[in-house]
Design a protein around this motif. Structure first.
Motif, PDB file in Angstrom:
ATOM      1  N   ARG A  38       0.832  -1.208   0.000  1.00 21.74           N
ATOM      2  CA  ARG A  38       0.000   0.000   0.000  1.00 21.74           C
ATOM      3  C   ARG A  38       0.865   1.256   0.000  1.00 21.74           C
ATOM      4  O   ARG A  38       1.821   1.370   0.757  1.00 21.74           O
ATOM      5  CB  ARG A  38      -0.901  -0.015   1.239  1.00 21.74           C
ATOM      6  CG  ARG A  38      -1.765   1.213   1.414  1.00 21.74           C
ATOM      7  CD  ARG A  38      -2.718   1.009   2.585  1.00 21.74           C
ATOM      8  NE  ARG A  38      -1.996   0.797   3.823  1.00 21.74           N
ATOM      9  CZ  ARG A  38      -1.614   1.759   4.664  1.00 21.74           C
ATOM     10  NH1 ARG A  38      -1.867   3.029   4.365  1.00 21.74           N
ATOM     11  NH2 ARG A  38      -0.979   1.466   5.782  1.00 21.74           N
ATOM     12  N   GLY A  39       0.525   2.202  -0.876  1.00 24.14           N
ATOM     13  CA  GLY A  39       1.250   3.460  -0.959  1.00 24.14           C
ATOM     14  C   GLY A  39       2.416   3.464  -1.925  1.00 24.14           C
ATOM     15  O   GLY A  39       2.956   4.527  -2.242  1.00 24.14           O
ATOM     16  N   ARG A  40       2.814   2.304  -2.433  1.00 25.82           N
ATOM     17  CA  ARG A  40       3.951   2.214  -3.358  1.00 25.82           C
ATOM     18  C   ARG A  40       3.493   2.555  -4.780  1.00 25.82           C
ATOM     19  O   ARG A  40       2.396   2.192  -5.198  1.00 25.82           O
ATOM     20  CB  ARG A  40       4.535   0.804  -3.319  1.00 25.82           C
ATOM     21  CG  ARG A  40       5.736   0.569  -4.204  1.00 25.82           C
ATOM     22  CD  ARG A  40       7.000   1.188  -3.645  1.00 25.82           C
ATOM     23  NE  ARG A  40       7.296   0.678  -2.312  1.00 25.82           N
ATOM     24  CZ  ARG A  40       7.937  -0.457  -2.060  1.00 25.82           C
ATOM     25  NH1 ARG A  40       8.337  -1.219  -3.072  1.00 25.82           N
ATOM     26  NH2 ARG A  40       8.197  -0.827  -0.821  1.00 25.82           N
ATOM     27  N   GLU A  96      -0.470   4.421  -8.276  1.00 19.44           N
ATOM     28  CA  GLU A  96      -0.117   4.099  -6.895  1.00 19.44           C
ATOM     29  C   GLU A  96      -1.057   3.032  -6.351  1.00 19.44           C
ATOM     30  O   GLU A  96      -2.237   2.997  -6.697  1.00 19.44           O
ATOM     31  CB  GLU A  96      -0.206   5.337  -6.000  1.00 19.44           C
ATOM     32  CG  GLU A  96       0.727   6.466  -6.391  1.00 19.44           C
ATOM     33  CD  GLU A  96       0.462   7.722  -5.591  1.00 19.44           C
ATOM     34  OE1 GLU A  96       1.376   8.564  -5.507  1.00 19.44           O
ATOM     35  OE2 GLU A  96      -0.659   7.876  -5.051  1.00 19.44           O
ATOM     36  N   VAL A  98      -3.452   1.758  -3.751  1.00 16.31           N
ATOM     37  CA  VAL A  98      -4.299   2.261  -2.665  1.00 16.31           C
ATOM     38  C   VAL A  98      -4.280   1.275  -1.501  1.00 16.31           C
ATOM     39  O   VAL A  98      -4.239   1.665  -0.333  1.00 16.31           O
ATOM     40  CB  VAL A  98      -5.748   2.462  -3.159  1.00 16.31           C
ATOM     41  CG1 VAL A  98      -6.642   2.940  -2.027  1.00 16.31           C
ATOM     42  CG2 VAL A  98      -5.776   3.444  -4.322  1.00 16.31           C
ATOM     43  N   THR A  99      -4.326  -0.004  -1.822  1.00 19.77           N
ATOM     44  CA  THR A  99      -4.251  -1.080  -0.850  1.00 19.77           C
ATOM     45  C   THR A  99      -3.061  -1.970  -1.206  1.00 19.77           C
ATOM     46  O   THR A  99      -2.423  -1.776  -2.242  1.00 19.77           O
ATOM     47  CB  THR A  99      -5.534  -1.934  -0.874  1.00 19.77           C
ATOM     48  OG1 THR A  99      -5.616  -2.600  -2.152  1.00 19.77           O
ATOM     49  CG2 THR A  99      -6.778  -1.074  -0.689  1.00 19.77           C
ATOM     50  N   ASP A 172      -8.972   9.837  -0.462  1.00 14.85           N
ATOM     51  CA  ASP A 172      -9.001   9.515  -1.890  1.00 14.85           C
ATOM     52  C   ASP A 172     -10.347   9.872  -2.506  1.00 14.85           C
ATOM     53  O   ASP A 172     -10.415  10.329  -3.655  1.00 14.85           O
ATOM     54  CB  ASP A 172      -8.723   8.024  -2.101  1.00 14.85           C
ATOM     55  CG  ASP A 172      -7.237   7.710  -2.044  1.00 14.85           C
ATOM     56  OD1 ASP A 172      -6.470   8.554  -1.546  1.00 14.85           O
ATOM     57  OD2 ASP A 172      -6.844   6.620  -2.496  1.00 14.85           O
TER      58      ASP A 172
END
Length: 223
Positions: A38-40, A96, A98-99, A172
């Protein structure tokens, strides 16, 4: 493993031959999945990306950074969606996770061909729908519209009957429909008070009155 053999022919040593002791038939392997936390970022705006990316699990957002430092979320990708490279040499947005996600990457020949699906066109289609929504609806209607739009993609929450896992953070939602985080939180609370939805916790949602949400979003109910 290779073994060497030689033979005498008319007193001369023949050229060595090599025999394989294993089956040299080509192996066909299914593409392996990659884990993206997540976030990558899967790729960045401006990068060259000659791969198509199939979403197996999780949610991915397409993001553009604005000149004022804010971000605009252009689209979301869900399991089964395929993110294609763009026809231009560089990506036009950042993708990106999100999860936590699992994806399958497949190489394509250079940048996307003109006769092949284009990642920029994918995002453009979603962005045009979003622009029309933002120009014709107020903030409350836009949030109702988005809830109805993402509902078919949300996985069931096995611990709570008829509840779905709300995989999109409230920030988001705000950055997609063009409003503030505070407005999203207040609107969701109002929907709950009106018994349009239930929010067992911050990460789950239960849809109670689809027709009511559809009236607010100025559109038909989604089956």
């Amino acid at each position: 493993m290779l073994t060497e053999s030689a033979s005498l022919d008319d007193g001369k040593l023949s050229t060595p031959t090599f025999r394989s002791t294993r089956n040299d038939a080509p192996e066909f392997r299914r593409p392996s999945t990659s884990f993206i936390p997540r976030g990558r970022a899967l790729f960045w705006e401006g990068e060259e990306e000659a791969q198509k990316i199939e979403i197996v699990e999780g949610v991915v957002r397409a993001v553009r950074l604005l000149e004022n430092g804010n971000r605009q979320i252009l689209a979301f990708y869900w399991p089964g969606d395929v993110v294609m490279p763009t026809h231009s040499t560089n990506q036009q947005y950042t993708a990106e996770a999100v999860t936590d996600c699992r994806v399958v990457r497949s190489k394509v020949s250079g940048v996307c061909r003109s006769d092949a699906p284009c990642g920029a066109h994918q995002v453009l289609a979603d962005t045009l729908s979003l622009v029309l929504t933002m120009s014709q609806k107020n903030c409350v209607a836009r949030i109702a519209w988005l809830l109805l739009r993402i509902r078919p993609h949300l996985p069931a929450d096995l611990k709570r009957p008829e509840a779905l896992r709300l995989q999109l953070p409230r920030a988001d939602i705000a950055d997609h429909v063009g409003t503030s985080l505070e407005t999203v939180c207040r609107t969701l609370a109002e929907f709950k008070a009106k018994k349009l939805i239930d929010l067992p916790n911050r990460k789950t949602i239960r849809f109670i009155n689809l027709e009511g949400l559809a009236r607010i979003s100025n559109g038909p109910a989604f089956d």
